[in-house]
Design an enzyme around this catalytic site. Sequence first.
Site, PDB file in Angstrom:
ATOM      1  CD  GLU A   1      43.267  41.137  42.971  1.00  0.00           C
ATOM      2  OE1 GLU A   1      42.104  41.206  42.538  1.00  0.00           O
ATOM      3  OE2 GLU A   1      43.838  40.068  43.216  1.00  0.00           O
TER       4      GLU A   1
ATOM      5  CD  GLU B   1      47.168  37.550  47.387  1.00  0.00           C
ATOM      6  OE1 GLU B   1      46.598  36.791  46.556  1.00  0.00           O
ATOM      7  OE2 GLU B   1      46.738  38.691  47.664  1.00  0.00           O
TER       8      GLU B   1
END
Length: 357
Positions: A155, A268
Site C-alpha cells: 500500500e 487478498e
Amino acid sequence: MNRRRFLASVPLALLYARAGQALAQVPPSAGLRALADRKSFRFGSAIDPEDVGNPIASQIYIDNVNSVTPRNQLKWNATEKMPGVFSFGPADQIVAFARKNNMRVYGHTLVWYRTPDWVSAITDAATIRAAMNRHIKQVVARYKKSIDAWDVVNEPLEYDVPDLRNCVFRRLLGDDYIRMSFDMAHEANPDAMLVLNETHLEKKSEVFEQKRARILKIVENLVARKTPIGAVGLQSHFRPGLDRIDPEGMGRFCATLKDMGVRVFITELDASCHFLNRDKSSTPVSYAEIFGDVITIAAERGDLKGATVWGMSEKYGGLDEKDTNPGAACTKRVNLYDENNDPRSSIDGIKRAIEAM
C-alpha cells in the site's frame, strides 16, 4: 466479458474425526486444491495460527489450497516489536504447517506504513535505512528456503487517492524507499518473487483509474532502473453493492504490466455483504461473479501467477474491523464458507476461473 453460469454449490455431508474428539461436521473438499494443482496454478488463502491448531479449520485449508499467507504474523509489528529483537514463533508455526502439507508460503509484508512506534519515531534517513535493511534481510533470510514470494512494499499509495502515502519511509528517504526495499529483499533472497501490493486496482472509478496509472509509473521507473520487481499484487477486497470490477481498466492495467515483463498476483480476495442492500441486483449469488471474474480478467489479460483469498471460513474469522452497523447482514468478511461451514457461491466462481485457464 462472457460469463458462464456458475456451478451448483457442493453439498455438505462429510464427517471429520480426530482421536479423542467428537465427530464434527465439516465441508467436503470443494476440489479447489486438486483443480489448482492440475492446472499448475497457485491458489492460496490467508491463515492464522488458530486455524493451524483447529483440526476442522486446518482440514479446510488442506482440502482447498496449495499456498498460504500468514495474515499478520510476518508484519513488522509482529516480528520486530523492539529494535533488533525478532520474534518468529507464530510465523514458524504456519510455515511448518505448510511444509507438512506440501504448500507454498507467500510472505506478507516487509515494508508497510503501519509500523511499531519505535519505527515511526525515527527522524533521520540513515537510521531508517539501517532499520529497513536489518528488518528486511533478517526476515527474508530466515525464510529463504520456505517463502518464495513476498509483498515487499504494501500500500504505497493513499487508500482513496492516487498519491504516494506520506509514511515514515517516504518522509525520510523520499520516493526511492520503494526501490531500496526491493533491492534489500533481493539481496536477502535473489530467487524470491518480489511484489508491490496495492488496493483498489481492480475497481471502477476515476480515482481508481488514476491509482492504476500511478502504480504503472512507479513500476515503469523500477523496471527502468533494473529493480528486481517481479509482480504487482491486486488486493481485491470487494464491497458488493458499492464496488464494481472494471474489466476494461483492470484488463489494460494487467496487460501493460505483462508488456513490461511484470506479473500479477491476486493477493487478498474477499468480499463484504454490508452494502448488498444498495444494489437490488446484488445477492449472495453475486459472490460467484466477483471472485471468478477478478481471477479471470487477470489471467486473460495479464501474467497471473496466483490468487489468494483472505480466509477460508467465516466461522473462524474475526469481526470486520469496519463493521459499525450492528444491524448489518454480516459481521465478517465473506470468504468461501459461511458461519456454518456451508459453501458460498464464491467457490463456484473460483472453480469457473481456474477451469478456464
